[in-house]
Design a protein around this motif. Structure first.
Motif, short mmCIF file in Angstrom:
data_model
loop_
_atom_site.label_atom_id
_atom_site.label_comp_id
_atom_site.label_asym_id
_atom_site.label_seq_id
_atom_site.Cartn_x
_atom_site.Cartn_y
_atom_site.Cartn_z
N VAL A 1 0.84 -1.20 0.00
CA VAL A 1 0.00 0.00 0.00
C VAL A 1 0.88 1.25 0.00
O VAL A 1 1.78 1.37 0.81
N PHE A 2 0.59 2.17 -0.93
CA PHE A 2 1.15 3.51 -0.88
C PHE A 2 0.04 4.38 -0.28
O PHE A 2 -0.92 4.74 -0.95
N ALA A 3 0.17 4.68 1.02
CA ALA A 3 -0.93 5.28 1.78
C ALA A 3 -1.15 6.75 1.48
O ALA A 3 -2.19 7.31 1.81
N GLY A 4 -0.19 7.42 0.84
CA GLY A 4 -0.37 8.82 0.50
C GLY A 4 0.10 9.75 1.61
O GLY A 4 0.63 9.32 2.63
N GLY A 5 -0.11 11.03 1.39
CA GLY A 5 0.32 12.05 2.34
C GLY A 5 0.15 13.42 1.73
O GLY A 5 -0.37 13.58 0.63
N PRO A 6 0.60 14.46 2.44
CA PRO A 6 0.43 15.83 1.94
C PRO A 6 1.25 16.10 0.68
O PRO A 6 2.30 15.48 0.46
N THR A 7 0.75 16.99 -0.16
CA THR A 7 1.46 17.44 -1.35
C THR A 7 1.46 18.96 -1.37
O THR A 7 0.77 19.60 -0.57
N LEU A 8 2.18 19.55 -2.31
CA LEU A 8 2.19 21.01 -2.42
C LEU A 8 0.79 21.53 -2.75
O LEU A 8 0.36 22.56 -2.23
N GLU A 9 0.07 20.80 -3.60
CA GLU A 9 -1.29 21.21 -3.98
C GLU A 9 -2.29 20.96 -2.87
O GLU A 9 -3.27 21.68 -2.73
N HIS A 10 -2.05 19.90 -2.09
CA HIS A 10 -2.97 19.53 -1.01
C HIS A 10 -2.19 19.30 0.28
O HIS A 10 -1.99 18.16 0.71
N PRO A 11 -1.74 20.39 0.93
CA PRO A 11 -0.90 20.24 2.13
C PRO A 11 -1.61 19.60 3.32
O PRO A 11 -0.95 19.12 4.24
N GLN A 12 -2.96 19.59 3.31
CA GLN A 12 -3.71 19.04 4.44
C GLN A 12 -4.08 17.57 4.24
O GLN A 12 -4.66 16.96 5.12
N ARG A 13 -3.73 17.01 3.09
CA ARG A 13 -4.07 15.62 2.81
C ARG A 13 -3.20 14.69 3.66
O ARG A 13 -1.98 14.85 3.72
N VAL A 14 -3.82 13.73 4.32
CA VAL A 14 -3.07 12.82 5.18
C VAL A 14 -3.46 11.38 4.85
O VAL A 14 -4.55 11.12 4.34
N PRO A 15 -2.56 10.41 5.14
CA PRO A 15 -2.92 9.01 4.92
C PRO A 15 -4.15 8.65 5.75
O PRO A 15 -4.29 9.07 6.90
N GLY A 16 -5.06 7.88 5.15
CA GLY A 16 -6.27 7.50 5.85
C GLY A 16 -7.51 8.15 5.30
O GLY A 16 -8.63 7.80 5.66
N GLY A 17 -7.34 9.14 4.43
CA GLY A 17 -8.49 9.75 3.77
C GLY A 17 -9.25 10.74 4.62
O GLY A 17 -8.77 11.25 5.64
N GLN A 18 -10.48 11.03 4.19
CA GLN A 18 -11.28 12.08 4.81
C GLN A 18 -11.66 11.79 6.26
O GLN A 18 -11.93 12.71 7.03
N LEU A 19 -11.65 10.52 6.64
CA LEU A 19 -11.98 10.20 8.04
C LEU A 19 -10.92 10.71 9.01
O LEU A 19 -11.18 10.83 10.21
N MET A 20 -9.73 11.02 8.51
CA MET A 20 -8.67 11.51 9.39
C MET A 20 -8.96 12.90 9.91
O MET A 20 -8.33 13.37 10.85
N VAL A 21 -9.90 13.60 9.28
CA VAL A 21 -10.30 14.91 9.79
C VAL A 21 -11.75 14.88 10.27
O VAL A 21 -12.46 15.87 10.26
N THR A 22 -12.19 13.70 10.70
CA THR A 22 -13.53 13.51 11.24
C THR A 22 -13.43 13.15 12.72
O THR A 22 -12.63 12.30 13.09
N THR A 23 -14.22 13.82 13.53
CA THR A 23 -14.16 13.54 14.96
C THR A 23 -14.92 12.26 15.26
O THR A 23 -14.38 11.17 15.15
N ASP A 24 -16.18 12.35 15.66
CA ASP A 24 -16.93 11.15 16.02
C ASP A 24 -17.59 10.51 14.80
O ASP A 24 -18.33 11.16 14.06
N VAL A 25 -17.31 9.23 14.61
CA VAL A 25 -17.98 8.44 13.57
C VAL A 25 -19.01 7.57 14.26
O VAL A 25 -18.68 6.68 15.05
N GLU A 26 -20.29 7.85 14.01
CA GLU A 26 -21.38 7.14 14.69
C GLU A 26 -22.12 6.16 13.78
O GLU A 26 -22.97 5.41 14.26
N ASN A 27 -21.83 6.20 12.48
CA ASN A 27 -22.62 5.38 11.55
C ASN A 27 -21.83 4.24 10.93
O ASN A 27 -22.27 3.65 9.95
N TYR A 28 -20.64 3.93 11.49
CA TYR A 28 -19.92 2.76 11.00
C TYR A 28 -20.30 1.57 11.85
O TYR A 28 -20.14 1.61 13.08
#
Length: 320
Positions: A34-61
């Motif tokens: 797996v190449f998990a990804g990470g921040p880039t110059l175009e997207h400095p806030q992008r982190v491995p794990g996707g959009q859930l990494m900037v989500t607090t409480d997940v109640e519907n999983y």
């Protein structure tokens, strides 16, 4: 650059889709990378794990009746994938060559070749870019009503947008919240007539036309309002609300595959209906990078499972 290794399965991207694909592929003894990804110059806030990494409480999983934070959920996904023998590189892929097999995947520090590739690079929500928006993300500001609407029961919220997504978000929220104010830059909507009428006829939805959010307001507890400017008169007013749902679209993370893999008009990767196969044999796509409709962690995980099974069967059919 390290010497290229030939993998059975290489997964570009992480999140629920990528890690689920890794879990299934690893348990099939395919030793996925797996190449998990990470921040880039175009997207400095992008982190491995996707959009859930900037989500607090997940109640519907499913499986977490007491809720779980997005980062903790992704940490569990990652550890489960690693438990079965997945190799994970916390870096971006900078180049792919799908012109011949084994395919070339070049990361920032690691290069390899692979018999099959699963793409799970996800999508990035479009934001307003106004003052206070970043401050109150997950403290009132959201890009997903289905994910976060339940946190705003009997409260007043704002929705920004004029397309089908905005109408869907507003209509969904109206079932939960006290009132929805939909803010749109024009005096007409881009949404389909059916979606427009559904929103217009809902007594819990009102409209602010020719208007734009200039600033998100709040305090230590979270968001409590927004400054909204009328684009025709120039007048601004403060609107009280505890939630702001930005519904102006998402951008699929497909820059790496432009001109190589077929996409829909919105840029999402095309897959054969009922499968995760792309237009290139041995290349599969799962999660939000090919799903503009559902965009949920559970559906992303489901297509990750499909992609791993599709890749495994493809390898068997081709004697690998």
């Amino acid at each position: 650059m390290a010497e290229e290794k030939i993998n059975k399965v290489t997964i570009i991207g992480s999140g629920p889709a990528g890690y689920t694909a890794a879990i299934y592929a690893a348990r099939a003894n395919l030793q996925p990378v797996v190449f998990a990804g990470g921040p880039t110059l175009e997207h400095p806030q992008r982190v491995p794990g996707g959009q859930l990494m900037v989500t607090t409480d997940v109640e519907n999983y499913p499986g977490f009746p007491e809720a779980i934070t997005g980062p903790e959920l992704m940490d569990r996904f990652q550890k489960q994938a690693e438990r079965f023998g997945t190799t994970i590189h916390m870096e971006n892929v900078v180049k792919v060559d799908f012109s011949q097999r084994p395919f070339l995947i070049q990361g920032e520090s690691v290069s390899c070749r692979s018999e099959t590739v699963i793409i799970s690079t996800g999508a990035t929500a479009k934001w307003l870019g106004v003052k206070g928006e970043d401050t109150y993300k997950n403290r009132g500001v959201s890009a997903c009503a289905t994910c976060d609407g339940a946190f705003f029961k009997k409260q007043d919220v704002l929705v920004v947008g004029g397309g089908d997504t905005a109408m869907e978000e507003a209509t969904y929220l109206a079932k939960i919240v006290n009132h929805v104010t939909l803010i749109h830059r024009r005096d007409t909507l881009r949404a389909s007539k059916v979606m427009q009428e559904r929103a217009r006829q809902n007594p819990k939805i009102s409209f602010m036309w020719d208007s734009a959010v200039e600033e998100v307001l709040g305090d230590a507890k979270g968001m409590n309002g927004a400054v909204v400017r009328n684009l025709k008169t120039g007048d601004s007013q403060q609107v009280k609300a505890t939630g702001l749902f930005v519904a102006i679209g998402h951008t699929p993370n497909t820059e790496l595959f432009q001109g190589v893999l077929e996409t829909h008009q919105g840029g999402y990767l095309k897959t054969v209906p009922g499968s995760t196969r792309t237009n290139i044999e041995g290349v599969f796509a799962c999660g939000d990078v090919q799903d503009h409709y559902y965009r949920q962690a559970i559906t992303a995980a489901g297509t990750g499972c499909m992609a791993a099974i599709d890749a495994e069967r493809w390898l068997i059919e081709h004697g690998e």
